[in-house]
Design a protein around this motif. Sequence first.
Motif, mmCIF file in Angstrom:
data_model
loop_
_atom_site.group_PDB
_atom_site.id
_atom_site.type_symbol
_atom_site.label_atom_id
_atom_site.label_comp_id
_atom_site.label_asym_id
_atom_site.label_seq_id
_atom_site.Cartn_x
_atom_site.Cartn_y
_atom_site.Cartn_z
ATOM 1 N N LEU A 1 -39.024 -46.463 19.913
ATOM 2 C CA LEU A 1 -38.300 -45.963 21.085
ATOM 3 C C LEU A 1 -39.213 -45.678 22.270
ATOM 4 N N LYS A 2 -40.365 -45.045 22.040
ATOM 5 C CA LYS A 2 -41.202 -44.619 23.168
ATOM 6 C C LYS A 2 -41.801 -45.790 23.945
ATOM 7 N N ASN B 1 -48.762 -45.805 11.859
ATOM 8 C CA ASN B 1 -49.977 -46.017 12.655
ATOM 9 C C ASN B 1 -49.948 -45.299 13.996
ATOM 10 N N THR B 2 -48.920 -44.498 14.263
ATOM 11 C CA THR B 2 -48.789 -43.848 15.571
ATOM 12 C C THR B 2 -48.629 -42.343 15.415
ATOM 13 N N ASN B 3 -48.679 -41.655 16.549
ATOM 14 C CA ASN B 3 -48.368 -40.229 16.569
ATOM 15 C C ASN B 3 -46.951 -39.999 16.075
ATOM 16 N N THR B 4 -46.711 -38.823 15.514
ATOM 17 C CA THR B 4 -45.342 -38.448 15.151
ATOM 18 C C THR B 4 -44.557 -38.160 16.427
ATOM 19 N N ALA B 5 -43.241 -37.988 16.296
ATOM 20 C CA ALA B 5 -42.401 -37.685 17.453
ATOM 21 C C ALA B 5 -42.822 -36.372 18.103
ATOM 22 N N LYS B 6 -43.154 -35.374 17.287
ATOM 23 C CA LYS B 6 -43.581 -34.078 17.833
ATOM 24 C C LYS B 6 -44.882 -34.225 18.618
ATOM 25 N N GLN B 7 -45.821 -34.992 18.080
ATOM 26 C CA GLN B 7 -47.091 -35.214 18.774
ATOM 27 C C GLN B 7 -46.853 -35.950 20.094
ATOM 28 N N TRP B 8 -45.927 -36.897 20.082
ATOM 29 C CA TRP B 8 -45.636 -37.654 21.300
ATOM 30 C C TRP B 8 -45.106 -36.730 22.397
ATOM 31 N N LEU B 9 -44.158 -35.870 22.067
ATOM 32 C CA LEU B 9 -43.607 -34.948 23.063
ATOM 33 C C LEU B 9 -44.670 -34.002 23.610
ATOM 34 N N GLU C 1 -47.352 -36.668 25.935
ATOM 35 C CA GLU C 1 -46.927 -37.428 27.119
ATOM 36 C C GLU C 1 -45.953 -36.603 27.958
ATOM 37 N N VAL C 2 -46.290 -36.444 29.217
ATOM 38 C CA VAL C 2 -45.425 -35.692 30.125
ATOM 39 C C VAL C 2 -44.308 -36.614 30.609
ATOM 40 N N ASN D 1 -38.785 -26.774 28.392
ATOM 41 C CA ASN D 1 -40.065 -27.363 27.996
ATOM 42 C C ASN D 1 -39.818 -28.467 26.967
ATOM 43 N N GLN D 2 -40.349 -29.648 27.234
ATOM 44 C CA GLN D 2 -40.091 -30.785 26.338
ATOM 45 C C GLN D 2 -40.746 -30.609 24.972
ATOM 46 N N THR D 3 -41.691 -29.665 24.856
ATOM 47 C CA THR D 3 -42.342 -29.421 23.563
ATOM 48 C C THR D 3 -41.602 -28.382 22.736
ATOM 49 N N SER D 4 -40.450 -27.903 23.217
ATOM 50 C CA SER D 4 -39.703 -26.885 22.481
ATOM 51 C C SER D 4 -39.010 -27.486 21.259
ATOM 52 N N PHE D 5 -38.667 -26.643 20.341
ATOM 53 C CA PHE D 5 -37.957 -27.074 19.136
ATOM 54 C C PHE D 5 -36.588 -27.639 19.495
ATOM 55 N N ASN D 6 -35.933 -27.051 20.478
ATOM 56 C CA ASN D 6 -34.617 -27.531 20.907
ATOM 57 C C ASN D 6 -34.703 -28.950 21.467
#
Length: 653
Positions: free
Chosen positions: A502-503, A533-541, A544-545, A561-566
């Motif tokens: 997706l990213k 072979n890539t960052n997890t979804a949490k790491q991606w958020l 990357e801004v 905040n895009q890094t929030s749990f929500n």
Amino acid sequence: MNTSVKNIYKTSVSIPLFSLSSESSVGCGEFLDLIPFGNWCKQVGIDNIHLLPVNDTGCNKSPYSTISTFALNPIYIQLQVLAHYENIKDDVEKSFKKITFKEHIDYSAVRNKKIKILRQLYHLLPKTWSEGPEINNWINDNTWVKSYSLFCHLLQKQHNDPWKGWKEYRTLEEEECFSLWNKKQNKQELYFYIWVQYELDKQFKSAVKHLENLGITLQCDLSLLVPEDSCDVWYHREIFKPRLHAGAPPEKNLPSGQNWGYSIYNWKNYRHEVYNYWDKRLNCLSQYFHSIRVSHAQGLFRIWCTPEYNYSGILGYYTPAVYIDHKKLMEFGFDDTRIKWLSLPHIEGSKLFGILGQEASKVIELALNQLPNEDLYLFKPFIKGEKVIRELPLSKEAKKFLTSEFNSRCLIEVSKDKYALAWNYKYSPSYLSLSSLEKNTLLALSEECQRDSQVLWKKQGTNTLQYLISKDLDISVETLGVSPEGIYDVLKDMNIENTVVLKWHREWNKYGSPFLKSNQYTYLSSCTLSTHNTNTAKQWLRNEVLSDLQKESLNLPLGENQTSFNSYKSLIKHLLSIKCRNVLLNIQDIINLDEKNFHNINDIIINDANTNNELNWSYKIPITIEELSNNNDLNTYLKRNIQIRRGMEDASF
């Protein structure tokens, strides 16, 4: 492949089997762990389990570095259900106590301890065990196990050294192999490896049967390439090209390219034999798996190959391909001397002495020959690549210099009188010395070959895919990375599902590069947020801004905040709403749907291909399957959104 009118919207989970952890597993995930894991999948509505390869990899922990594409890895056996286990139970529990509770998988420790215990159990079997009809019928149904057991036996005798370096048994013919296999003094050792595979087969099939009863399918990630240091290449040498390895061309993060150490099929001379070999592999897989995803499917069209003497892929080229012909070069004014200048690295004496000083004389003595009456040097014939240079008794600086010069050329001689343009040809002294007319002529010849190669690749890929879809397995592909022109048209025409991350799937030509909306994806896609072979979804958020426009296209909450749990939960919800045939959730992305895990667990890339990180291929889920099954908040959220996804099927009908 899906042929119904009604669209199907599947949900899959991807996991390396070794990463699973249950109350009964020892050291790592095991085949029988698929039973409770399947129960959890049924609980939340997951349709399919996607496994990385589970074949025997010997001493190598990468699941893709198989020593046999038929044999299963002994690390996945559950010891507790084997005969006579109670006799050694205390020893096993004591032996595995420390490594079972480690944060990561210690592959070598798990494998070595399990092999040791398996030998103990094997010696407790009745002496007449190997003469029974059950095991011998199994051998007749799995004839590959004869060459595999012999290879393992010889490998141990050779201290696990690569077979190409063996002093004996390196090039046995089929009759010689079976003569060795039938020798009485070898029987006990050979039957040990057979017994282990027999028990692994029983356990795996037991788990598969349970999954089938639940209505859950099992998919494997399949690399059709085979490591050179394997039983397959040792035993089927004739169908592989000698002295060539598969790899990847140079790119931004890997400027020297890659040499993967995988063998290249000899399609030109042994196409029929290659397909016979694949038939056996696919028949073996079909005993356990309902579908396969072909990893790096670009290799079905063409593969980057590099000489075995090199560590890097910088002197590689695509095969099959149409190459520049010697005769054509001659027609356009490049005589033999000019062609030699372009295809062999020449080192100027002034440069050699200027950089290496006094050591230059030793370098010349060991590695170079001077051209008559010229201040130019060529490499001695035995210097075939980087590996030879590394073994020379020279300083690091001298080796680095020689390696750079060796890789600096305009043309690569692929075979007699056939040439490919080197990847870094523009920077080679020989190319820079050409006139503008000569440069343009050479590039025109290369572009003509490229056009003809595109036609060849499309034909090769189409034929290979037609072969695969004719088999009794559902076929999908993964084509991440550089792909040949026309590959996606072929996949579309043949209705083959392709993996999409997706990213990386955005409307790049639009302002702000928004991500595709959930209804803009091609139906025959398998969409995922991350791969092994890539960052997890949490790491991606977190890394990357994203702009508000991009957040909106992902249905992330604006003003938060895009890094929030929500935000993270919203991203998973968005993924499950995509109107593609399959959504692939990686296990780490699922684990993080628990808020406590989201905040407290540090994700790792399962395999960071750009590094030699010791944690590669050692990921272990931080909770047991039983704990996962009892996580009400995580399971409720996941189940609700999978149910919504399934509801899209009725809407599409």
